[in-house]
Scaffold this motif. Structure first.
Motif, PDB file in Angstrom:
ATOM      1  N   THR A  94      27.989  35.335 -11.543  1.00 14.36           N
ATOM      2  CA  THR A  94      28.644  35.362 -12.858  1.00 14.36           C
ATOM      3  C   THR A  94      27.978  36.139 -13.925  1.00 14.36           C
ATOM      4  OG1 THR A  94      29.390  33.080 -12.583  1.00 14.36           O
ATOM      5  CG2 THR A  94      29.548  34.037 -14.763  1.00 14.36           C
ATOM      6  N   ASP A 170      32.104  39.329 -15.728  1.00 13.07           N
ATOM      7  CA  ASP A 170      33.185  38.397 -15.632  1.00 13.07           C
ATOM      8  C   ASP A 170      33.811  38.051 -16.858  1.00 13.07           C
ATOM      9  OD1 ASP A 170      33.085  37.388 -12.690  1.00 13.07           O
ATOM     10  OD2 ASP A 170      30.801  37.586 -13.484  1.00 13.07           O
ATOM     11  N   LEU A 246      36.293  31.654 -17.863  1.00  9.66           N
ATOM     12  CA  LEU A 246      35.371  31.585 -16.527  1.00  9.66           C
ATOM     13  C   LEU A 246      36.346  30.775 -15.248  1.00  9.66           C
ATOM     14  CD1 LEU A 246      31.903  31.750 -17.804  1.00  9.66           C
ATOM     15  CD2 LEU A 246      33.118  33.652 -16.762  1.00  9.66           C
TER      16      LEU A 246
END
Length: 289
Positions: A94, A170, A246
């Motif tokens: 991430t 992301d 996320l």
């Protein structure tokens, strides 16, 4: 130079010398109100707009204007190929980018809040996240490194390379500005923040004439990114908004990407420089005949 008062003085001198004046990129009078437009009409022959709504605004004020599209679409296309960048992302990793602005005042107000949010996000994700901060040439590295050290969070600093960082992100925490449009067109989910001194904010509230302040929301004509303004810009609010982005939500991401494609079509990708050059030549040749 993105400085209206300087540019108008320059335009005044050029007009006095009989030199045609084309204002490219259009000044953001749609933000600050119509009071300044009388100087523009007096000293400028043509405004070249880079957003479609700007053409409507200037035309409604009797200012000669032509919408040529946004040159950012060309820049993004040119930097879109693989290779040439040392920035990469591992499988399953991430990545969150932090873009606190290109002015020292912006960074001073926003970066501590962004770094505080980064700590909260890292705790929530058990440290399985990497943070990048592309450093603009206008900002002192030492100034930013001191803030990062005080925050106690690991952040990778790059020299520039904001677009390369965005491409592997992301999601992104971004100061309101052009970078929000870059992230939008690249399909990077984002939380947009703006914070300034209380005096500047109080004065701005009396002048600013827009409902939304981020370019993605303005261009889409609806809320496609979350905006946090002034006292809303705190680590807890930023972290909550980032973590929501996320989460796996294919429907929300599809809507976001679709909105970005719609806006890209209105920005006349790949044509801005050619159209701007044609309008300059047309205006100059007409004035000098």
């Amino acid at each position: 130079i993105d400085f209206y008062r300087f540019n108008i003085e320059l335009a005044k001198e050029a007009e006095n010398l009989g030199i045609p004046v084309i204002y490219y990129v259009a000044p953001k009078l749609w933000v600050w109100g119509k009071g300044r437009i009388k100087h523009l009409k007096k000293f400028v022959d043509l405004v070249l707009a880079i957003f479609p709504f700007e053409e409507d605004f200037f035309r409604s004020q009797g200012m000669p204007v032509s919408y040529v599209g946004n040159p950012l679409t060309e820049i993004l296309a040119e930097t879109g190929g693989p290779g040439g960048s040392s920035i990469s992302k591992e499988d399953g990793e991430t990545v969150i980018s932090i873009l606190p602005g290109s002015r020292t005042s912006e960074v001073r107000h926003l970066l501590p809040q962004f770094l505080g949010a980064a700590k909260l996000i890292s705790m929530e994700l058990d440290g399985k996240v990497r943070f990048y901060l592309p450093l603009p040439q206008t900002i002192s590295r030492g100034f930013v490194e001191d803030m990062i050290s005080q925050a106690g969070i690991e952040v990778i600093l790059t020299v520039g390379q904001s677009r390369e960082v965005l491409r592997i992100s992301d999601m992104s925490l971004i100061a309101s500005g052009t970078a929000t449009l870059e992230a939008f067109l690249l399909g990077v989910p984002q939380v947009v923040a703006y914070r300034t001194s209380w005096l500047t904010y109080a004065l701005g509230k009396r002048i600013v004439r827009i409902e939304r302040f981020s370019l993605p929301n303005i261009l889409a004509g609806r809320d496609v990114v979350e905006e946090l303004l002034q006292d809303e810009v705190i680590p807890e609010r930023l972290a909550r908004a980032a973590l929501r982005l996320l989460e796996d939500n294919d429907e929300a991401r599809t809507r976001y990407l679709s909105a970005g494609r719609e806006v890209l079509q209105t920005l006349r990708g790949g044509e801005a420089s050619r159209l701007a050059a044609e309008k300059v030549l047309e205006t100059v040749s007409g004035k000098l005949k």
